[in-house]
Design a protein around this motif. Structure first.
Motif, short mmCIF file in Angstrom:
data_model
loop_
_atom_site.label_atom_id
_atom_site.label_comp_id
_atom_site.label_asym_id
_atom_site.label_seq_id
_atom_site.Cartn_x
_atom_site.Cartn_y
_atom_site.Cartn_z
N LYS A 1 0.85 -1.18 0.00
CA LYS A 1 0.00 0.00 0.00
C LYS A 1 0.89 1.23 0.00
O LYS A 1 1.97 1.21 0.60
N CYS A 2 0.41 2.27 -0.65
CA CYS A 2 1.20 3.50 -0.67
C CYS A 2 0.28 4.71 -0.74
O CYS A 2 -0.56 4.81 -1.63
N THR A 3 0.43 5.61 0.21
CA THR A 3 -0.20 6.92 0.17
C THR A 3 0.89 7.95 -0.09
O THR A 3 1.93 7.93 0.58
N LEU A 4 0.65 8.84 -1.04
CA LEU A 4 1.65 9.85 -1.41
C LEU A 4 0.99 11.22 -1.42
O LEU A 4 -0.08 11.39 -2.01
N GLN A 5 1.61 12.17 -0.72
CA GLN A 5 1.10 13.54 -0.70
C GLN A 5 2.07 14.47 -1.41
O GLN A 5 3.29 14.37 -1.24
N LEU A 6 1.51 15.40 -2.20
CA LEU A 6 2.26 16.50 -2.78
C LEU A 6 1.63 17.81 -2.30
O LEU A 6 0.43 17.87 -2.05
N ALA A 7 2.46 18.85 -2.19
CA ALA A 7 1.95 20.17 -1.78
C ALA A 7 2.52 21.23 -2.71
O ALA A 7 3.68 21.15 -3.12
N TYR A 8 1.69 22.23 -3.03
CA TYR A 8 2.09 23.29 -3.96
C TYR A 8 1.64 24.65 -3.44
O TYR A 8 0.71 24.75 -2.63
N ALA A 9 2.30 25.70 -3.94
CA ALA A 9 1.90 27.08 -3.71
C ALA A 9 1.60 27.73 -5.05
O ALA A 9 2.29 27.45 -6.05
N ILE A 10 0.62 28.60 -5.11
CA ILE A 10 0.25 29.23 -6.37
C ILE A 10 1.43 30.02 -6.92
O ILE A 10 2.11 30.76 -6.21
N GLY A 11 1.68 29.82 -8.19
CA GLY A 11 2.76 30.53 -8.87
C GLY A 11 4.14 29.92 -8.67
O GLY A 11 5.11 30.38 -9.28
N VAL A 12 4.26 28.90 -7.83
CA VAL A 12 5.55 28.26 -7.55
C VAL A 12 5.58 26.92 -8.28
O VAL A 12 4.63 26.13 -8.20
N ALA A 13 6.67 26.65 -8.97
CA ALA A 13 6.72 25.47 -9.82
C ALA A 13 6.98 24.18 -9.05
O ALA A 13 6.28 23.18 -9.24
N ARG A 14 7.97 24.19 -8.20
CA ARG A 14 8.36 22.94 -7.55
C ARG A 14 7.38 22.61 -6.42
O ARG A 14 6.83 23.50 -5.76
N PRO A 15 7.18 21.32 -6.15
CA PRO A 15 6.34 20.96 -4.99
C PRO A 15 7.02 21.36 -3.70
O PRO A 15 8.24 21.28 -3.56
N ILE B 1 7.08 16.34 -0.51
CA ILE B 1 6.67 15.02 -0.97
C ILE B 1 6.66 14.11 0.26
O ILE B 1 7.65 14.03 0.98
N TYR B 2 5.54 13.48 0.50
CA TYR B 2 5.41 12.61 1.68
C TYR B 2 4.85 11.26 1.24
O TYR B 2 3.90 11.20 0.45
N ILE B 3 5.44 10.19 1.75
CA ILE B 3 4.98 8.84 1.44
C ILE B 3 4.76 8.06 2.73
O ILE B 3 5.58 8.12 3.66
N ASP B 4 3.65 7.31 2.78
CA ASP B 4 3.36 6.39 3.87
C ASP B 4 3.00 5.04 3.25
O ASP B 4 2.05 4.96 2.46
N THR B 5 3.74 4.01 3.58
CA THR B 5 3.44 2.67 3.05
C THR B 5 2.70 1.81 4.06
O THR B 5 2.56 0.60 3.87
N HIS B 6 2.23 2.40 5.13
CA HIS B 6 1.34 1.73 6.08
C HIS B 6 1.93 0.43 6.63
O HIS B 6 1.21 -0.56 6.83
N GLY B 7 3.23 0.44 6.83
CA GLY B 7 3.89 -0.73 7.38
C GLY B 7 4.13 -1.84 6.40
O GLY B 7 4.58 -2.93 6.78
N THR B 8 3.87 -1.61 5.11
CA THR B 8 4.03 -2.66 4.10
C THR B 8 5.24 -2.44 3.20
O THR B 8 5.47 -3.23 2.28
N GLY B 9 6.01 -1.39 3.44
CA GLY B 9 7.10 -1.05 2.55
C GLY B 9 8.27 -2.03 2.63
O GLY B 9 8.60 -2.54 3.70
#
Length: 396
Positions: free
Chosen positions: A304-318, A321-329
């Motif tokens: 399992k994998c949950t992945l989060q990205l975050a952005y700001a308006i007008g800014v190119a790069r995220p 980056i956050y990943i949670d494999t729920h103990g299955t990684g």
């Protein structure tokens, strides 16, 4: 992690009032991507953010756009064609007679200057808004989707196909499903509760008569053996569902975001997808997050994998980056975070290029989920490919 539990997800059909609005909004996005190149416009410069409201014989579409010059008559025809394709020809909502208001206008110059890569301080295309986006994948189905949502979608898609091909002439476009899945040792093994509420076109049809029509599709959709003597059925539990669609309940774009994503099995950033071009990271970055999470699982790096990205308006790069494999990684999350950052350019332009998003591929996403679908030959659902799996394995 809990090993034995019940989990429920719902789906709604293309004829649900909110999904009618999602479809109309996405048809306008597709129209702009079709007509723009015909008028010599660069697809990278097309912008659309469309919101639709639908009620009894009334459709209102509003929003901000930049792109081809499209006459109101053409916009209206696209809307009517969408309603007709869904199947609405009833007194309270008919593709031919519905009153349509089109209130689209130019994109804000303040927003445009933050997104366009044209200013000395903004050499890269920036994100169209701030926000957080989530992607998720799990190996509990071949499509790497949560089982409750996957099968809730499948039930309604099978019924819709039968309705469109004329097999089910007494069923209307509006319907909802809900599937409660029993998990044992962390794996889906059975269905405990099934809910299907389906519009019928013969007013005096009973719930048992509707069940006769829909039960075969439910059984076809679910894995063999999942329906047993403990399974409880709820078919049209109110007893009657004759008045459907926007005539029965007002619809709005973007109100079914959990249906669109993972059925509640994973977080949602909050931003809707439909009606938005691919500079809007609410949509494109959510697609990228699903793509990366799916490739992590497809590569065997996690179950399992949950992945989060975050952005700001007008800014190119995220921003993160956050990943949670729920103990299955199989490897640490920080290594996976580094690997996905190395394997894909996660700027808005990088996402649009990698997934080839500047195309009229969006109306097809408006119902039955944006994820868990097979990639199309013309580029639709490109975010469902697993072509990054080998690169991720090498990166870790």
């Amino acid at each position: 992690m809990r090993s034995s539990y019940l989990f429920t997800s719902e789906s709604v059909s293309e004829g649900h009032p909110d999904k009618v609005c999602d479809r109309i909004s996405d048809e306008i996005v597709d129209l702009f991507f079709r007509e723009g190149p015909k008028q010599g416009l660069d697809p990278w410069q097309i912008r659309a953010a469309c919101e639709t409201l639908a009620t009894t014989n009334k459709v209102v579409i509003a929003g901000e756009t930049r792109g081809p010059k499209v006459p109101a008559e053409q916009l209206e025809q696209v809307i009517r064609d969408a309603i007709k394709d869904i199947g609405y020809e009833q007194d309270g909502f008919h593709w031919k007679t519905a009153d349509i208001d089109i209130l689209l206008h130019e994109q804000s110059a303040d927003i445009a200057q933050g997104v366009d890569a044209q200013q000395p301080t903004n050499r890269e295309e920036g994100a169209g808004d701030q926000g957080i986006m989530f992607g998720y994948a799990t190996n509990e189905t071949p499509e790497l989707m949560p089982a409750p949502l996957h099968y809730a979608h499948k039930i309604l898609r099978l019924i819709a196909e039968a309705r469109h091909n004329g097999t089910e002439k007494v069923l209307g476009p509006d319907s909802k499903s809900q599937v409660t899945v029993q998990y044992e040792n962390g794996k889906p093994v059975a269905v405990r509760e099934i809910v299907v509420s389906h519009q019928h076109l013969i007013e005096d049809m009973t719930s048992s008569q509707v069940r006769e029509r829909v039960e075969p599709y439910v059984r076809k959709a679910l894995p063999e053996g999942w329906i047993n003597d403990k399974t409880i059925w709820h078919i049209n539990p109110t007893g009657k569902f004759f008045i459907g669609g926007p005539d029965g309940d007002t619809g709005l774009t973007g109100r079914k975001i959990i249906v669109d994503t993972y059925g509640g099995a994973a977080p949602h950033g909050g931003g809707a997808f439909s009606g938005k071009d691919s500079t809007k990271v609410d949509r494109s970055a959510a697609y990228a997050a699903r793509y990366l999470a799916k490739n992590v699982v497809a590569a065997g790096l996690a179950d399992k994998c949950t992945l989060q990205l975050a952005y700001a308006i007008g800014v190119a790069r995220p921003l993160s980056i956050y990943i949670d494999t729920h103990g299955t990684g199989k490897v640490s999350e920080d290594k996976l975070e580094q690997a996905v950052a190395q394997s894909m350019d996660l700027t808005p332009r990088g996402i649009r290029k990698h997934l080839d998003l500047n195309k009229p591929i969006y109306a097809r996403t408006a119902a039955y989920g944006h994820f868990g679908r097979a990639p199309d030959k013309d580029g639709g659902f490109s975010w469902e490919k697993t072509d990054l799996a080998e690169a991720l394995k090498k990166a870790v």
